[in-house]
Every structure is written in C-alpha cells, then in structure tokens.
Design an enzyme around this catalytic site. Structure first.
Site, PDB file in Angstrom:
ATOM      1  N   THR A   8      -1.202  -1.064 -20.679  1.00 52.66           N
ATOM      2  CA  THR A   8      -1.429  -0.785 -22.159  1.00 52.66           C
ATOM      3  C   THR A   8      -1.669   0.559 -22.397  1.00 52.66           C
ATOM      4  OG1 THR A   8      -3.215  -1.679 -23.739  1.00 52.66           O
ATOM      5  CG2 THR A   8      -3.991  -0.824 -21.666  1.00 52.66           C
ATOM      6  N   ASP A  70      -2.945  -9.666 -22.607  1.00 48.78           N
ATOM      7  CA  ASP A  70      -2.568  -9.852 -23.997  1.00 48.78           C
ATOM      8  C   ASP A  70      -3.715 -10.735 -24.483  1.00 48.78           C
ATOM      9  OD1 ASP A  70      -0.401  -9.282 -25.856  1.00 48.78           O
ATOM     10  OD2 ASP A  70      -0.516 -11.218 -26.132  1.00 48.78           O
ATOM     11  N   SER A  71      -4.050 -10.207 -25.668  1.00 48.63           N
ATOM     12  CA  SER A  71      -5.298 -10.800 -26.108  1.00 48.63           C
ATOM     13  C   SER A  71      -5.485 -10.839 -27.650  1.00 48.63           C
ATOM     14  CB  SER A  71      -6.574  -9.868 -25.736  1.00 48.63           C
ATOM     15  OG  SER A  71      -6.484  -8.730 -25.649  1.00 48.63           O
ATOM     16  N   PHE A 149     -14.220  -2.379 -30.634  1.00 47.44           N
ATOM     17  CA  PHE A 149     -13.170  -2.274 -31.516  1.00 47.44           C
ATOM     18  C   PHE A 149     -12.433  -3.665 -32.222  1.00 47.44           C
ATOM     19  CE2 PHE A 149      -9.394  -4.150 -29.039  1.00 47.44           C
ATOM     20  CZ  PHE A 149      -9.999  -4.373 -28.015  1.00 47.44           C
ATOM     21  N   GLY A 150     -11.527  -3.335 -32.867  1.00 46.92           N
ATOM     22  CA  GLY A 150     -10.918  -4.659 -33.642  1.00 46.92           C
ATOM     23  C   GLY A 150     -11.893  -5.183 -34.438  1.00 46.92           C
TER      24      GLY A 150
END
Ligand code: IMP
Length: 195
Positions: A8, A70-71, A149-150
């Site tokens: 990543t 992957d999330s 985050f996000g």
C-alpha cells in the site's frame, strides 16, 4: 525480526500495520521504503479480489512475503455503497467534505447501520492466506474526533459510544476492521508458522 512487504502507499495503513505487528517481531516494509510508486489497477469485484490483485503484483515483483489490504465502508442506507469504491467515491472532495455530504444526505434517515470491512491477502512461497475483519457501527449524527483518517469521524461505535476518530491510535488498533483481520494473521503466524 521478520520482514513483510505491505502493498500500500497509504501511510495511515502502514502506521497501523507497523504498530500492530511490531510486538510480534514483524517489520513492515512499505512501498515507500522501496521507492516504489507503481499503482495496481483495483478492478476486482470484491475486497478479496482487490487485495489479491495488489498482493500478487508486488509478490511477483519482489519475491518476498507480501500482505495487501483492501478495505472500505458499507452504508446500509446506500445499499452498502461505496464498498470497494470507498477511496474513489466522490474523490474530487476531500474527506471532511465527503463526510459532511454523507451526513447531510442522511440527516433524517433512521437506518444508520454501517460497516468497516478489511480483507487481507498474504502471499508467501506460492501459498495464499486470506483474512477478513468487519466492524459494525453507525453513521454518526455529526463529525467527531480528529484521529484516524477517511470516514473515521462519522463512523460511530455504539458499544464504545465514540466515533472511530475519537479513539487514540492504540484504541483503534484494538477494535478496527484491520486490527481484527490482523489478529487472525498473527494467530496463523504463531500457531501455524506461516511466516
Ligand atoms: P483502499 O486503500 O483501496 O483499500 O481504500 C480504502 C478506503 O476505504 C480508504 O481510502 C478510506 O476511504 C476507506 N477506509 C478504509 N479503512 C478505513 C479506516 O480505518 N478508517 C476510515 N476510512 C477507511
């Protein structure tokens, strides 16, 4: 210290993986450490397919143990969207704006169920191992917290009564979707010596 490559370029994820795996004497190398700026097209149909695409690309390239994650987030009211498109969903907006927009759309909506999902694929010596972590939560009524985050500031955990962004790094690393999947990975390393 054993080394694995984390496929990543998301430094938040690198930080989470490193913190969680450090006590088990596992050093996490990132693509940044290898000055690798290549990007893998995530054109799979599921978290699992995309995790494998990423892991396999770097496994072939570096011939070393590779783990890929992957999330994303699924929002029940959006029929589980944005799911595998979580990073690309409205990506002309920064996350604070995206989060505000989601809160606006859901202002009067009762069904606030949401899920954080992380799929991990680990490749070593031609063998493949898969792990998945799921956290059930709710879309909060407002933006709260400035860690993580996000979508963390709008992901509310009813049991803890905080958003994911209100948790310290250590707290998040105990309850997050990635932490849950990584727990299984660590278990496999300790019990089945897969690394
Ligand atoms: P990926 O890097 O392709 O797996 O995309 C993951 C995307 O899902 C991120 O860019 C975020 O939008 C979202 N996401 C995944 N994990 C988290 C998390 O722990 N907190 C907040 N957002 C997350």
């Amino acid at each position: 210290m054993k080394e694995i490559l984390l496929a990543t370029s998301n430094q938040n994820k690198v930080q989470e993986f490193s913190k969680i795996l450090e006590p088990f004497m596992i050093k996490v190398l990132s693509l940044k450490d290898l000055s690798d700026q290549s990007e893998v097209r995530e054109n799979g149909q599921s978290f699992k397919e995309n995790a494998f695409l990423k892991a396999n690309y770097y496994y072939k390239r570096y011939q070393m143990p590779v783990i890929a994650d992957d999330s994303g987030i699924q929002i029940a009211y959006f029929n589980d969207y944005p799911d595998i498109l979580s990073a690309r969903f409205m990506d002309h907006l920064d996350y604070p704006r995206r989060n505000r927009l989601i809160l606006d759309i859901m202002k009067d909506i009762k069904d606030r169920r949401a899920f954080f999902i992380a799929h991990l694929t680990f490749l070593k010596n031609g063998e493949r191992f898969d792990y998945e972590g799921v956290v059930e939560g709710e879309i909060a009524s407002g933006v709260k917290g400035d860690h993580g985050f996000g979508y963390d500031p709008i992901f509310y955990l009813p049991n803890i009564k905080k958003t994911m962004a209100e948790l310290s790094e250590d707290e998040k690393n105990h309850v997050s979707h990635r932490a849950l999947a990584l727990k299984e990975f660590v278990h496999d390393i300790q019990e089945n010596h897969i690394l």
